[in-house]
Design a protein around this motif. Sequence first.
Motif, short mmCIF file in Angstrom:
data_model
loop_
_atom_site.label_atom_id
_atom_site.label_comp_id
_atom_site.label_asym_id
_atom_site.label_seq_id
_atom_site.Cartn_x
_atom_site.Cartn_y
_atom_site.Cartn_z
N LEU A 201 -4.09 -16.54 39.49
CA LEU A 201 -5.51 -16.29 39.24
C LEU A 201 -5.85 -16.55 37.77
N LYS A 202 -4.95 -16.21 36.88
CA LYS A 202 -5.20 -16.45 35.46
C LYS A 202 -5.38 -17.94 35.19
N LYS A 203 -4.52 -18.78 35.78
CA LYS A 203 -4.65 -20.23 35.59
C LYS A 203 -5.98 -20.73 36.15
N GLY A 204 -6.37 -20.22 37.32
CA GLY A 204 -7.63 -20.65 37.91
C GLY A 204 -8.82 -20.28 37.07
N LEU A 205 -8.83 -19.06 36.55
CA LEU A 205 -9.93 -18.63 35.68
C LEU A 205 -9.94 -19.43 34.38
N GLN A 206 -8.74 -19.68 33.83
CA GLN A 206 -8.67 -20.45 32.58
C GLN A 206 -9.20 -21.87 32.78
N GLU A 207 -8.93 -22.44 33.93
CA GLU A 207 -9.43 -23.79 34.24
C GLU A 207 -10.95 -23.82 34.20
N LEU A 208 -11.58 -22.76 34.69
CA LEU A 208 -13.04 -22.69 34.66
C LEU A 208 -13.55 -22.44 33.25
N VAL A 209 -12.88 -21.54 32.52
CA VAL A 209 -13.27 -21.26 31.14
C VAL A 209 -13.19 -22.52 30.29
N ASP A 210 -12.17 -23.34 30.53
CA ASP A 210 -12.01 -24.60 29.79
C ASP A 210 -13.15 -25.58 30.06
N GLN A 211 -13.89 -25.32 31.14
CA GLN A 211 -15.07 -26.14 31.45
C GLN A 211 -16.36 -25.43 31.04
N ASN A 212 -16.19 -24.45 30.14
CA ASN A 212 -17.31 -23.70 29.56
C ASN A 212 -18.04 -22.82 30.57
N VAL A 213 -17.35 -22.44 31.63
CA VAL A 213 -17.93 -21.53 32.61
C VAL A 213 -17.90 -20.11 32.05
N ASP A 214 -18.98 -19.37 32.22
CA ASP A 214 -18.98 -17.96 31.81
C ASP A 214 -19.47 -17.03 32.91
N GLU A 215 -19.72 -17.58 34.12
CA GLU A 215 -20.06 -16.76 35.27
C GLU A 215 -19.35 -17.34 36.49
N LEU B 45 -7.68 -9.15 34.87
CA LEU B 45 -7.51 -10.34 34.04
C LEU B 45 -8.71 -10.56 33.12
N CYS B 46 -9.89 -10.33 33.66
CA CYS B 46 -11.09 -10.51 32.83
C CYS B 46 -11.12 -9.49 31.70
N ASN B 47 -10.76 -8.27 31.99
CA ASN B 47 -10.74 -7.23 30.95
C ASN B 47 -9.75 -7.58 29.84
N GLU B 48 -8.61 -8.18 30.23
CA GLU B 48 -7.57 -8.45 29.26
C GLU B 48 -7.70 -9.81 28.57
N PHE B 49 -8.07 -10.84 29.34
CA PHE B 49 -8.05 -12.19 28.79
C PHE B 49 -9.41 -12.89 28.73
N PHE B 50 -10.32 -12.50 29.61
CA PHE B 50 -11.60 -13.21 29.69
C PHE B 50 -12.78 -12.24 29.64
N PRO B 51 -12.91 -11.46 28.57
CA PRO B 51 -13.98 -10.46 28.51
C PRO B 51 -15.37 -11.06 28.54
N GLN B 52 -15.48 -12.35 28.24
CA GLN B 52 -16.79 -13.01 28.24
C GLN B 52 -17.26 -13.40 29.64
N LEU B 53 -16.34 -13.34 30.63
CA LEU B 53 -16.69 -13.79 31.96
C LEU B 53 -17.44 -12.73 32.75
N LYS B 54 -18.48 -13.17 33.42
CA LYS B 54 -19.18 -12.33 34.40
C LYS B 54 -18.73 -12.82 35.77
N THR B 55 -18.36 -11.89 36.64
CA THR B 55 -17.84 -12.29 37.94
C THR B 55 -18.59 -11.62 39.09
N ALA B 56 -18.62 -12.31 40.21
CA ALA B 56 -19.13 -11.76 41.47
C ALA B 56 -18.14 -12.19 42.54
N SER B 57 -18.08 -11.45 43.64
CA SER B 57 -17.15 -11.78 44.71
C SER B 57 -17.91 -11.97 46.02
N LEU B 58 -17.58 -13.03 46.73
CA LEU B 58 -18.20 -13.28 48.02
C LEU B 58 -17.79 -12.18 48.98
#
Length: 346
Positions: A103-117, A142-155
Amino acid sequence: MKKGVLLVNLGSPDTTKPKDVKKYLDEFLMDPRVIDVPRWARILIVRGIILNTRPKKSAEAYQKIWWEEGSPLIVLSERLQKKVQDKVTLPVSLAMRYGSMTLKKGLQELVDQNVDEVLVVPLYPQFAMATTETINVKVEELCNEFFPQLKTASLPAFYNKPEYIEVLSNSIQEHIKGLDYEHLLFSYHGVPERHIRKSDITNSHCKIDGSCCVTSSKAHQYCYRHQCYETTRLVAEKLGLTENSYSVSFQSRLGFDPWLQPYTDRTIERMGKAGIKKMAVVTPAFVSDCLETLEEIAMEGEEIFHETGGKEFTTVPCLNDRDDFAQLLADWIDEWRIIDVDKAIA
């Protein structure tokens, strides 16, 4: 804000070697939402018992279903991700709850594309502690520890959404058309009965009897058992199945605690002994074919059926990378892109 999507499936060992299977099983079974006992007990059960006996047997099972491209679950998930990506403008990444596609790699891949939500899409139609919940909890950690800038929602679980029922029903119909089957079995992955009670937000509704799953309650939002039976009911209604032509069972139990019943293997055995000669099995708890569908059902299940007198055994494939399923996910993603996810698929 720039939005992105993370599709999440269960995961798989990197190879069919026992050491890789052992590593995967350790991560999977040490999850406190999979084996929900105190950590000391989980260590004793998993590392003291299971990992000393099961990896070799599981490796042999994986070898039976492994593709040249790798794990069927991973390959099929990657195909689905590519199809969804072709249908939407948002970046779509793929991750697994367990294994090397983290999951960390997947989130990082999105962050690297300037995703923040991020819209997290657990690829499970029904909610369960050991599937959807563990994904959402891990993403939050993971967001609390590595991606505090990310806003997330779950389907949310989509087990009863008309458009999903349409896709699932179409898939089943295509694969049983022309089959003179006598019984259609809906086999869902099993969970311990205590998981149902732990997920009961009313703390009183879920009794796992003949009435609680069909009696309206807020508890159904997180009740895996209700959601399995409701999926079946809606598909049966859509396909016009007669009452005695189908049933529900639960597979893949582990340990000695009570799990949801009836059990799939015993149900298949009972069908064969009862004189059923032709049956089909669909596995709607999975969207991607994997060890539990390709080996446990299509191989072991068929063997049980034949040994008890059955003749023709048909396994309906999971939705996998069907075009209509990929389009459905794309439609939900596009709706989320514009409005809140809960409103999008309500």
